[in-house]
Write a protein that holds these residues in place. Sequence first.
Motif, PDB file in Angstrom:
ATOM      1  N   LEU A  59     103.018  12.143   2.537  1.00 44.56           N
ATOM      2  CA  LEU A  59     103.355  12.267   1.115  1.00 44.56           C
ATOM      3  C   LEU A  59     102.227  11.808   0.201  1.00 44.56           C
ATOM      4  O   LEU A  59     102.196  12.193  -0.978  1.00 44.56           O
ATOM      5  N   GLY A  60     101.324  10.984   0.703  1.00 41.91           N
ATOM      6  CA  GLY A  60     100.220  10.504  -0.124  1.00 41.91           C
ATOM      7  C   GLY A  60     100.650   9.622  -1.268  1.00 41.91           C
ATOM      8  O   GLY A  60      99.941   9.511  -2.281  1.00 41.91           O
ATOM      9  N   GLU A  61     101.815   8.995  -1.152  1.00 35.64           N
ATOM     10  CA  GLU A  61     102.357   8.197  -2.245  1.00 35.64           C
ATOM     11  C   GLU A  61     101.616   6.862  -2.395  1.00 35.64           C
ATOM     12  O   GLU A  61     101.121   6.293  -1.426  1.00 35.64           O
ATOM     13  N   ILE A  62     101.602   6.355  -3.616  1.00 32.37           N
ATOM     14  CA  ILE A  62     100.998   5.049  -3.887  1.00 32.37           C
ATOM     15  C   ILE A  62     101.985   3.943  -3.510  1.00 32.37           C
ATOM     16  O   ILE A  62     103.176   4.019  -3.825  1.00 32.37           O
ATOM     17  N   VAL A  63     101.474   2.937  -2.814  1.00 32.89           N
ATOM     18  CA  VAL A  63     102.274   1.782  -2.414  1.00 32.89           C
ATOM     19  C   VAL A  63     101.832   0.595  -3.259  1.00 32.89           C
ATOM     20  O   VAL A  63     100.639   0.267  -3.296  1.00 32.89           O
ATOM     21  N   ASP A  64     102.771  -0.048  -3.938  1.00 32.81           N
ATOM     22  CA  ASP A  64     102.400  -1.203  -4.747  1.00 32.81           C
ATOM     23  C   ASP A  64     102.202  -2.430  -3.863  1.00 32.81           C
ATOM     24  O   ASP A  64     102.553  -2.420  -2.671  1.00 32.81           O
ATOM     25  N   ALA A  65     101.655  -3.487  -4.441  1.00 32.71           N
ATOM     26  CA  ALA A  65     101.255  -4.650  -3.646  1.00 32.71           C
ATOM     27  C   ALA A  65     102.450  -5.340  -3.000  1.00 32.71           C
ATOM     28  O   ALA A  65     102.368  -5.782  -1.838  1.00 32.71           O
ATOM     29  N   ASP A  66     103.568  -5.452  -3.710  1.00 32.81           N
ATOM     30  CA  ASP A  66     104.745  -6.119  -3.144  1.00 32.81           C
ATOM     31  C   ASP A  66     105.281  -5.349  -1.943  1.00 32.81           C
ATOM     32  O   ASP A  66     105.646  -5.940  -0.921  1.00 32.81           O
ATOM     33  N   THR A  67     105.333  -4.028  -2.065  1.00 37.57           N
ATOM     34  CA  THR A  67     105.792  -3.206  -0.941  1.00 37.57           C
ATOM     35  C   THR A  67     104.805  -3.278   0.222  1.00 37.57           C
ATOM     36  O   THR A  67     105.216  -3.346   1.390  1.00 37.57           O
ATOM     37  N   ALA A  68     103.511  -3.278  -0.098  1.00 38.49           N
ATOM     38  CA  ALA A  68     102.488  -3.371   0.947  1.00 38.49           C
ATOM     39  C   ALA A  68     102.632  -4.657   1.740  1.00 38.49           C
ATOM     40  O   ALA A  68     102.458  -4.674   2.972  1.00 38.49           O
ATOM     41  N   LEU A  69     102.967  -5.746   1.067  1.00 39.24           N
ATOM     42  CA  LEU A  69     103.181  -7.018   1.764  1.00 39.24           C
ATOM     43  C   LEU A  69     104.423  -6.945   2.643  1.00 39.24           C
ATOM     44  O   LEU A  69     104.418  -7.398   3.791  1.00 39.24           O
ATOM     45  N   GLU A  70     105.484  -6.358   2.113  1.00 37.27           N
ATOM     46  CA  GLU A  70     106.732  -6.216   2.880  1.00 37.27           C
ATOM     47  C   GLU A  70     106.511  -5.375   4.129  1.00 37.27           C
ATOM     48  O   GLU A  70     107.043  -5.683   5.197  1.00 37.27           O
ATOM     49  N   TRP A  71     105.713  -4.325   4.019  1.00 30.50           N
ATOM     50  CA  TRP A  71     105.454  -3.434   5.149  1.00 30.50           C
ATOM     51  C   TRP A  71     104.474  -4.024   6.163  1.00 30.50           C
ATOM     52  O   TRP A  71     104.422  -3.564   7.298  1.00 30.50           O
ATOM     53  N   GLY A  72     103.675  -5.002   5.755  1.00 31.30           N
ATOM     54  CA  GLY A  72     102.618  -5.509   6.625  1.00 31.30           C
ATOM     55  C   GLY A  72     101.300  -4.788   6.443  1.00 31.30           C
ATOM     56  O   GLY A  72     100.375  -4.964   7.233  1.00 31.30           O
ATOM     57  N   LEU A  73     101.213  -3.981   5.388  1.00 32.10           N
ATOM     58  CA  LEU A  73      99.966  -3.279   5.095  1.00 32.10           C
ATOM     59  C   LEU A  73      98.905  -4.267   4.614  1.00 32.10           C
ATOM     60  O   LEU A  73      97.709  -4.078   4.839  1.00 32.10           O
ATOM     61  N   ILE A  74      99.342  -5.320   3.923  1.00 28.17           N
ATOM     62  CA  ILE A  74      98.472  -6.432   3.565  1.00 28.17           C
ATOM     63  C   ILE A  74      99.066  -7.700   4.166  1.00 28.17           C
ATOM     64  O   ILE A  74     100.247  -7.745   4.513  1.00 28.17           O
ATOM     65  N   ASP A  75      98.241  -8.732   4.279  1.00 24.85           N
ATOM     66  CA  ASP A  75      98.683  -9.971   4.927  1.00 24.85           C
ATOM     67  C   ASP A  75      99.050 -11.063   3.935  1.00 24.85           C
ATOM     68  O   ASP A  75      99.826 -11.965   4.257  1.00 24.85           O
ATOM     69  N   GLN A  76      98.478 -10.998   2.743  1.00 29.66           N
ATOM     70  CA  GLN A  76      98.697 -12.053   1.757  1.00 29.66           C
ATOM     71  C   GLN A  76      98.554 -11.466   0.363  1.00 29.66           C
ATOM     72  O   GLN A  76      97.713 -10.596   0.125  1.00 29.66           O
ATOM     73  N   LEU A  77      99.384 -11.972  -0.549  1.00 29.63           N
ATOM     74  CA  LEU A  77      99.381 -11.488  -1.932  1.00 29.63           C
ATOM     75  C   LEU A  77      99.226 -12.683  -2.860  1.00 29.63           C
ATOM     76  O   LEU A  77      99.841 -13.735  -2.639  1.00 29.63           O
ATOM     77  N   CYS A  78      98.394 -12.534  -3.879  1.00 33.45           N
ATOM     78  CA  CYS A  78      98.167 -13.639  -4.809  1.00 33.45           C
ATOM     79  C   CYS A  78      97.996 -13.083  -6.224  1.00 33.45           C
ATOM     80  O   CYS A  78      97.864 -11.879  -6.422  1.00 33.45           O
ATOM     81  N   ASN A  79      97.985 -13.980  -7.186  1.00 35.11           N
ATOM     82  CA  ASN A  79      97.736 -13.573  -8.563  1.00 35.11           C
ATOM     83  C   ASN A  79      96.317 -13.039  -8.704  1.00 35.11           C
ATOM     84  O   ASN A  79      95.407 -13.461  -7.977  1.00 35.11           O
ATOM     85  N   ALA A  80      96.124 -12.146  -9.650  1.00 29.01           N
ATOM     86  CA  ALA A  80      94.824 -11.500  -9.804  1.00 29.01           C
ATOM     87  C   ALA A  80      93.713 -12.507 -10.044  1.00 29.01           C
ATOM     88  O   ALA A  80      92.601 -12.355  -9.522  1.00 29.01           O
ATOM     89  N   ASP A  81      94.002 -13.546 -10.812  1.00 25.05           N
ATOM     90  CA  ASP A  81      92.948 -14.517 -11.124  1.00 25.05           C
ATOM     91  C   ASP A  81      92.713 -15.523 -10.006  1.00 25.05           C
ATOM     92  O   ASP A  81      91.858 -16.396 -10.127  1.00 25.05           O
ATOM     93  N   GLN A  82      93.463 -15.396  -8.917  1.00 23.08           N
ATOM     94  CA  GLN A  82      93.317 -16.314  -7.796  1.00 23.08           C
ATOM     95  C   GLN A  82      92.792 -15.632  -6.537  1.00 23.08           C
ATOM     96  O   GLN A  82      92.705 -16.259  -5.483  1.00 23.08           O
ATOM     97  N   LEU A  83      92.420 -14.348  -6.645  1.00 20.02           N
ATOM     98  CA  LEU A  83      92.007 -13.613  -5.452  1.00 20.02           C
ATOM     99  C   LEU A  83      90.775 -14.231  -4.815  1.00 20.02           C
ATOM    100  O   LEU A  83      90.755 -14.493  -3.610  1.00 20.02           O
ATOM    101  N   ASP A  84      89.726 -14.444  -5.589  1.00 20.97           N
ATOM    102  CA  ASP A  84      88.498 -15.002  -5.019  1.00 20.97           C
ATOM    103  C   ASP A  84      88.750 -16.368  -4.391  1.00 20.97           C
ATOM    104  O   ASP A  84      88.277 -16.656  -3.289  1.00 20.97           O
ATOM    105  N   GLU A  85      89.484 -17.211  -5.097  1.00 20.22           N
ATOM    106  CA  GLU A  85      89.775 -18.550  -4.585  1.00 20.22           C
ATOM    107  C   GLU A  85      90.575 -18.482  -3.292  1.00 20.22           C
ATOM    108  O   GLU A  85      90.297 -19.215  -2.326  1.00 20.22           O
ATOM    109  N   THR A  86      91.572 -17.611  -3.253  1.00 25.12           N
ATOM    110  CA  THR A  86      92.418 -17.472  -2.066  1.00 25.12           C
ATOM    111  C   THR A  86      91.613 -16.989  -0.866  1.00 25.12           C
ATOM    112  O   THR A  86      91.740 -17.516   0.247  1.00 25.12           O
TER     113      THR A  86
END
Length: 260
Positions: A166-193
């Motif tokens: 389908l080529g659909e866009i997956v948002d960050a919260d869904t990506a975390l739920e699916w395991g597509l990403i491992d960790q989610l943080c606030n935008a201003d904390q990405l580098d620090e995290t």
Amino acid sequence: MQAKSFIQVERNERIATVVLNNPPMNVVCGPLTRELYRTLRALEAEDDVRVVILKGAGNRAFCAGSDIHEMQDMLQPGEVLEKKLVFQNKVFELLRAFPKPTIAAVHGYAFGGGLEIAACCDFVVASQGAKLALPEVKLGVFPSSGGTFRIARRIGIPLAKRMVFLGEIVDADTALEWGLIDQLCNADQLDETVQSLAAKLSAMPRHSVTAAKSLINDCYDKSDSELLSQSLLASDKIFCSGDAQEGMASFIRKEQPRFS
């Protein structure tokens, strides 16, 4: 006039940050892929580098996929393989098998080839607002640099089919739920995290991490007997290392180990 550099490297003690430098969307093109290959080979050989972070330049995208204008010249039989995919897959596989821990720091868009790059990393840390997709079918093609099988290994076959078909866009919260990403943080904390995770990884015994990473990466590709043999050979070598001596002696002394 100096040629543009599509890859930049920043160093912080044992951590090397590889910046995909093709703003505003950091799309994958031939020169970027070639520079990424040379950079990874160089960092692989640097003993002082223990962890590699990949990020995109600017604030709009990690990497929004491949350069469509470049691909328009690859529509005849054999051309896309010769001009793009054979070497690109070699580079992405080099990243997947890289002997040191790797972290993708994802902000903004991680589409197509960008998501395929992130999926090659050991850890994918994303900021709120990140958007991930494999939209290649909407161009009449499909993810051809590992996006099919590597994403399926991360999130399972049904969800991978949904993303690819389908080529659909997956948002960050869904990506975390699916395991597509491992960790989610606030935008201003990405580098620090990401830097915090990298610092923890850089303090680990490098040979132990390398051996464990190789076994985990091979878990779908080799039989149990092959993996057991590989594990025993690596264990015999690592148990004789200075890091093993330091780790066990520090445990007995109730101190934090200081690995080489």
